[in-house]
Motif scaffolding. Structure first.
Motif, mmCIF file in Angstrom:
data_model
loop_
_atom_site.group_PDB
_atom_site.id
_atom_site.type_symbol
_atom_site.label_atom_id
_atom_site.label_comp_id
_atom_site.label_asym_id
_atom_site.label_seq_id
_atom_site.Cartn_x
_atom_site.Cartn_y
_atom_site.Cartn_z
ATOM 1 N N PRO A 11 0.805 -1.236 0.000
ATOM 2 C CA PRO A 11 0.000 0.000 0.000
ATOM 3 C C PRO A 11 0.831 1.277 0.000
ATOM 4 O O PRO A 11 0.377 2.300 -0.523
ATOM 5 C CB PRO A 11 -0.821 -0.130 1.286
ATOM 6 C CG PRO A 11 -0.907 -1.598 1.538
ATOM 7 C CD PRO A 11 0.405 -2.151 1.083
ATOM 8 N N ASP A 12 2.043 1.230 0.561
ATOM 9 C CA ASP A 12 2.883 2.430 0.537
ATOM 10 C C ASP A 12 3.687 2.553 -0.752
ATOM 11 O O ASP A 12 4.417 3.533 -0.951
ATOM 12 C CB ASP A 12 3.816 2.466 1.743
ATOM 13 C CG ASP A 12 4.775 1.269 1.794
ATOM 14 O OD1 ASP A 12 4.827 0.492 0.820
ATOM 15 O OD2 ASP A 12 5.460 1.109 2.823
ATOM 16 N N GLY A 13 3.560 1.563 -1.645
ATOM 17 C CA GLY A 13 4.234 1.612 -2.933
ATOM 18 C C GLY A 13 5.719 1.342 -2.888
ATOM 19 O O GLY A 13 6.409 1.493 -3.902
ATOM 20 N N LYS A 14 6.246 0.894 -1.767
ATOM 21 C CA LYS A 14 7.692 0.716 -1.632
ATOM 22 C C LYS A 14 8.171 -0.687 -1.974
ATOM 23 O O LYS A 14 9.362 -0.886 -2.243
ATOM 24 C CB LYS A 14 8.126 1.070 -0.212
ATOM 25 C CG LYS A 14 7.922 2.542 0.144
ATOM 26 C CD LYS A 14 8.403 2.843 1.558
ATOM 27 C CE LYS A 14 8.229 4.332 1.879
ATOM 28 N NZ LYS A 14 8.687 4.663 3.253
ATOM 29 N N LYS A 15 7.259 -1.666 -1.987
ATOM 30 C CA LYS A 15 7.662 -3.041 -2.261
ATOM 31 C C LYS A 15 6.738 -3.675 -3.296
ATOM 32 O O LYS A 15 5.529 -3.430 -3.298
ATOM 33 C CB LYS A 15 7.630 -3.886 -0.981
ATOM 34 C CG LYS A 15 8.642 -3.485 0.078
ATOM 35 C CD LYS A 15 8.523 -4.380 1.295
ATOM 36 C CE LYS A 15 9.533 -4.004 2.370
ATOM 37 N NZ LYS A 15 9.406 -4.851 3.582
ATOM 38 N N VAL A 16 7.343 -4.501 -4.155
ATOM 39 C CA VAL A 16 6.600 -5.290 -5.126
ATOM 40 C C VAL A 16 6.839 -6.757 -4.814
ATOM 41 O O VAL A 16 7.990 -7.180 -4.639
ATOM 42 C CB VAL A 16 7.047 -4.980 -6.571
ATOM 43 C CG1 VAL A 16 6.278 -5.849 -7.564
ATOM 44 C CG2 VAL A 16 6.837 -3.511 -6.893
ATOM 45 N N TYR A 17 5.764 -7.521 -4.752
ATOM 46 C CA TYR A 17 5.859 -8.953 -4.456
ATOM 47 C C TYR A 17 5.514 -9.734 -5.727
ATOM 48 O O TYR A 17 4.419 -9.572 -6.283
ATOM 49 C CB TYR A 17 4.919 -9.326 -3.318
ATOM 50 C CG TYR A 17 5.256 -8.638 -2.016
ATOM 51 C CD1 TYR A 17 6.147 -9.214 -1.113
ATOM 52 C CD2 TYR A 17 4.709 -7.397 -1.702
ATOM 53 C CE1 TYR A 17 6.466 -8.575 0.078
ATOM 54 C CE2 TYR A 17 5.019 -6.747 -0.515
ATOM 55 C CZ TYR A 17 5.910 -7.342 0.374
ATOM 56 O OH TYR A 17 6.241 -6.710 1.546
ATOM 57 N N VAL A 18 6.450 -10.581 -6.179
ATOM 58 C CA VAL A 18 6.286 -11.312 -7.434
ATOM 59 C C VAL A 18 6.284 -12.806 -7.145
ATOM 60 O O VAL A 18 7.218 -13.328 -6.521
ATOM 61 C CB VAL A 18 7.424 -10.981 -8.427
ATOM 62 C CG1 VAL A 18 7.198 -11.715 -9.736
ATOM 63 C CG2 VAL A 18 7.527 -9.485 -8.653
ATOM 64 N N ALA A 19 5.215 -13.492 -7.595
ATOM 65 C CA ALA A 19 5.109 -14.943 -7.420
ATOM 66 C C ALA A 19 5.798 -15.637 -8.583
ATOM 67 O O ALA A 19 5.361 -15.535 -9.722
ATOM 68 C CB ALA A 19 3.646 -15.352 -7.340
ATOM 69 N N ASN A 20 6.890 -16.346 -8.296
ATOM 70 C CA ASN A 20 7.661 -17.059 -9.317
ATOM 71 C C ASN A 20 7.208 -18.513 -9.353
ATOM 72 O O ASN A 20 7.639 -19.332 -8.538
ATOM 73 C CB ASN A 20 9.157 -16.965 -9.019
ATOM 74 C CG ASN A 20 9.624 -15.534 -8.907
ATOM 75 O OD1 ASN A 20 9.413 -14.732 -9.796
ATOM 76 N ND2 ASN A 20 10.271 -15.187 -7.782
ATOM 77 N N SER A 21 6.317 -18.848 -10.305
ATOM 78 C CA SER A 21 5.711 -20.181 -10.311
ATOM 79 C C SER A 21 6.707 -21.276 -10.646
ATOM 80 O O SER A 21 6.517 -22.429 -10.274
ATOM 81 C CB SER A 21 4.547 -20.206 -11.302
ATOM 82 O OG SER A 21 4.990 -19.926 -12.615
ATOM 83 N N GLY A 22 7.780 -20.938 -11.362
ATOM 84 C CA GLY A 22 8.751 -21.944 -11.734
ATOM 85 C C GLY A 22 9.797 -22.239 -10.687
ATOM 86 O O GLY A 22 10.398 -23.316 -10.674
#
Length: 880
Positions: A550-561
């Motif tokens: 919500p603060d725009g400081k972190k991006v979380y990426v789900a790596n399915s492989g």
């Protein structure tokens, strides 16, 4: 010497055996009357030995023939089709060939109508020749077979199917079938002319004449050589998927689509003639970038059409001497014609008279033929273009979306100046432009044929903005497309990654978008102001879902492989942590207070038992794992952080209580729910997916609204003719957008009015995919904030809440004990001991915001009520 002697003995033995076999081979005759050796073909087969020739006299033979003797030849006497073979049992192939080296020649064979493909001939043996037959209402099927008492599979490899006439049927190559020659056949009125299944190799389809079929030649996951065929009047001439074929010297005429290129086709398309196709010459609907397409003759109203994932094709070879398909002296690119004579190759100048146009042909966005062929006999050099165009609208409030449609004559290049400032804004033929500010604008189009030019001016009047709605969204479908939701027009596209992007998330300030490159290892960072990729971040393999704090400081990426989550710092665009999670993570969501991340792990074949991983953002560690349904795909969290909703492909939604990390409810929806979102107030969850009938080819979808108070479906909206693959809710919660794919390629955007949960509009769009809302640059979003006079005390505890929110027009309080209020500064009394989460959700026309605090109510001391309404004053603790 001894070894030489043994070798000679073996040779002599083989020679004697071959002489014996040859001498035993004989001709056997079959006649449905008298005077022949046998009355039926099956009797002749049963009484033959390897190498025999069975000659079938004119007549009608009603039987199913099993050929299980190696090396037989079964042929008609006259070769004129008067020996007719019809199936006795309509559920069994007319001819079933299980022995190798069989020849079937010159017969008139009717297919078995109750078979799946109406098989006239089914062969799962090798080195057979099926030649010169007439097949009526049936197909030739080269397949495989595994007897129940054996573990070996017999494949129909290295067969020759040549010179046959097939009416109302097809030639099928089953899976893992290799080395077959399909040549010089005439096939008409079948579902497919030639169908080649996956996983074989070295098959050749050459010199066939195919007409009036649904698909002329269809190939999947193979490397067949398709050349010298003539395909006419089919829905699709050649359809390739996951193929590495060579397509050469074919003629495709009067089809709906000449060639369809699906995903991962690394084909060479050379020396083909594709003309008079009503929809397009080539439909590039896949997402791979190793296609070489040159020296072809195109003459269609639309020569190339692109779908999701387009790009990266090579449309010309290097310039080389040699006669090209337009009879010019150099091999280069393609000849681009149109039936009305306005094609690029019919207009572009060729001042040096070398048969190569003096301008490159911009096929689509970044797709160019740099060496387009032109006619050596044309008079393009003396032609003067005439500039002309229309605008979809010429006045209206900002932001005003205008689609310009070129009507110029004799033009092959276009230069648009949307505000007449002397700076080129677009070179597309039919561009879309957004006028964001009030004012009067002059549009200038300069049309050219590479030598002469002509211009036209028009006026656009943009009025003051009157709506607080920002009508643009991102849709991911091969590229990042900026879509105007009112018209479905693509404002611009951003090419990201190398393969099909799967997700997109925009930072709360609207300045950057993060797009995972599925099947790759990177996340593209897009500047939303310029719509350009400004950075790439290397993450795990097969990045899929993405969410931003919500603060725009972190991006979380789900790596399915790689079964983990990458955490990206948005200031530096670097990965700061990697968190192992479950098997094949695909969906990710962040709690509004930023304290936790929930990850949907879809599991693995065959069970696809799914889990949800709970990540503590302070430590970047998994603190809990929740077992949910079959194959979870996406996940959403309510604004108060109390519930997590998980879309499971097993046709239901799991509801997770975040306090106990247990599944407390399941909601049965339709088949294969895939996308899920929660509205800003947390009162409704929207889930989208494919309907149960989709497996039967209906291509319909659904969106269900679930009430979060009791976890029941309160509305279901049918998405007819489309399968939802993208879902997003606007910041004000008034609208839900649904991006729908379609088997036919006609994609749509459904607009849902959340006040009554009905589809209020359906808009045609170019490419479907995951959706992200682009924040309005002029929006003034509310900021939730409040304090309380006490945060802890003995029951009954009276608490005064004081609002200090900004830019707010509405207040919704949830005190955590089931009570609620819409007052700005309410007072509330907690009667029972416990820990309560008080939540304030504020809103204005542009959006919503939330804040939380914990109120701790202690059990009252025995006989002492003096502290029942007192306690420490800590104010509201931030939760969002």
């Amino acid at each position: 010497m001894r070894k030489i002697l043994i070798f000679l003995i073996v040779l002599i033995f083989i020679f004697i055996i071959s002489i014996s076999a040859t001498s035993s081979a004989k001709e056997i005759t079959v006649d449905d009357g008298s005077g022949a050796d046998f009355r039926s073909i099956q009797e002749a087969v049963n009484n033959s030995v390897p190498g025999d020739t069975i000659t079938v006299m004119p007549g009608i033979y009603t039987e199913n023939v099993l050929v299980n003797i190696t090396g037989l030849t079964i042929k008609s006497e006259s070769n004129n089709g008067d020996a007719q073979v019809k199936p006795l049992n309509e559920s069994v192939s007319t001819f079933l060939i299980t022995a190798n080296s069989t020849t079937i020649s010159g017969l008139n064979i009717t297919g078995a109508s109750k078979m799946n493909h109406k098989n006239a001939i089914f062969a799962y043996s090798k080195r057979n020749n099926v030649t010169g037959n007439t097949i009526e209402n049936g197909s030739i099927f080269l397949g495989s077979y595994m007897p129940s008492n054996l573990k070996i599979i017999f494949h129909g490899d290295m067969n020759n199917v040549t010179g046959n006439i097939i009416e109302n049927g097809s030639i099928f190559l089953g899976s893992e079938i290799s080395g077959n020659l399909i040549a010089e056949n005439k096939i008409s009125n079948g579902e497919e002319g030639v169908y080649i299944s996956c996983c074989g190799g070295n098959n050749t389809v050459s010199g066939n004449t195919i007409s009036n079929c649904s698909t002329g030649i269809s190939e999947g996951d193979q490397g067949a050589d398709i050349r010298n065929n003539r395909i006419t009047d089919c829905d699709c001439g050649i359809w390739l998927s996951m193929s590495s074929s060579g397509i050469e010297n074919n003629t495709i005429l009067n089809c709906d689509v000449g060639i369809i290129l699906g995903d991962a086709c690394t084909v060479d398309i050379i020396n083909n003639t594709i003309t008079s196709c009503t929809e397009c010459g080539i439909f590039n609907r896949g997402n791979y970038d190793r296609r070489r397409i040159y020296n072809n003759y195109f003459n269609n109203s639309l020569n190339v059409k692109f779908g999701p994932g387009e790009g990266g094709n090579i449309w010309n070879s290097s310039l080389a001497s040699g006669s090209n398909i337009a009879d010019g002296p150099y091999i280069g690119g393609n000849f681009w014609a149109k039936p009305d004579g306005t094609g690029f190759s019919q207009i572009c100048v060729d001042l040096d008279r070398n048969g190569i146009g003096d301008l490159p042909y911009n096929i689509y966005e970044n797709e160019f033929d740099y060496l387009p062929l032109v006619s050596m006999s044309s008079l393009q050099n003396s032609v003067t273009p005439t500039a002309n165009f229309t605008a979809s609208v010429t006045n209206g409030p900002a932001p005003l979306v205008v689609k310009f449609s070129d009507l110029s004559k004799n033009a092959v290049a276009w230069n648009w100046d949307f505000d007449n400032d002397g700076i080129s804004d677009s070179t597309e033929q039919n561009p879309v432009h957004v006028y964001r500010a009030q004012g009067n604008y002059t549009v200038n189009l300069t049309a050219s044929n590479g030598f002469n030019t002509n211009s036209k001016l028009a006026n656009i009047s943009v009025e003051k903005r009157v709506s607080s709605t920002w009508p643009f969204i991102y849709i991911i479908g091969g590229t990042v497309s900026v879509i105007d939701t009112a018209t479905g027009l693509v404002i611009t596209k951003v090419k990201v990654g190398r393969s099909m992007p799967e997700g997109v998330a925009v930072t709360p300030d609207g300045k950057k978008a993060y797009v995972p490159d599925r099947w790759g290892v990177n996340v593209s960072v897009v500047d939303t102001a310029t719509n350009t990729v400004i950075d790439t971040v290397k993450v795990g393999s097969d990045p899929y879902g993405v969410a931003i704090s919500p603060d725009g400081k972190k991006v979380y990426v789900a790596n399915s492989g790689s079964n983990n989550i990458s955490i990206i710092n948005t200031d530096a665009n670097t990965v700061t942590a990697t968190v192992p999670v479950g098997i094949s993570p695909t969906g990710v969501a962040v709690v509004l207070d930023g304290s936790k991340v929930y990850v949907a792990n879809s599991g693995s074949y065959p069970s696809y038992e799914g889990t949800v991983s709970v990540i503590d953002t302070a430590t970047s560690m998994v603190t809990a794992t929740v077992h949910v349904g079959n194959h979870p795909s996406r996940v959403a969290v309510t604004p108060d952080g109390k519930k997590v909703y998980v879309a499971n492909w097993g046709h239901y939604v799991s509801v997770v209580d975040t306090a106990t990390n247990t599944v407390t409810a399941t909601v049965d929806v339709d088949n294969s729910p895939d996308e899920i979102v929660v509205n800003p107030t947390g009162t409704k969850v929207y889930v989208a997916g494919m309907k149960k009938g989709y497996a039967a080819g209906t291509d319909d979808g659904f969106v269900s609204a679930i009430g979060t108070s009791n976890n029941t479906i309160i509305a279901t909206m049918d998405i007819v003719g489309g399968s939802p693959i993208g879902l997003a809710v606007t910041p004000d919660g008034k609208t839900v957008y649904v991006a729908n794919s379609n088997i036919s390629g006609n994609s749509t955007l459904s607009v849902i009015d959340t006040s009554n949960d009905t589809v209020s509009a359906t808009v045609n769009i170019e490419t479907p995919g995951r959706i992200a809302i682009i924040p309005d640059p002029e929006s003034v979003f509310p900021v939730a904030n409040f304090s309380s006079n006490v945060s802890e005390g003995f029951a009954p505890l009276s608490v005064q809440f004081t609002d200090s929110s900004e830019n707010t027009t509405g207040w919704n309080w949830n005190f955590g004990d089931g009570a609620a209020s819409k007052e700005q500064n309410p007072a509330h009394t907690y009667l029972s001991p416990g820990n309560y989460t008080a939540c304030l959700i504020v809103n204005n026309p542009d959006g919503t915001d939330s804040k939380f605090t914990t109120i701790t109510v202690l059990e009252s001391s025995s006989g002492d009520d003096s502290q029942s309404s007192g306690g420490s004053s800590k104010g509201g603790s931030s939760g969002g």
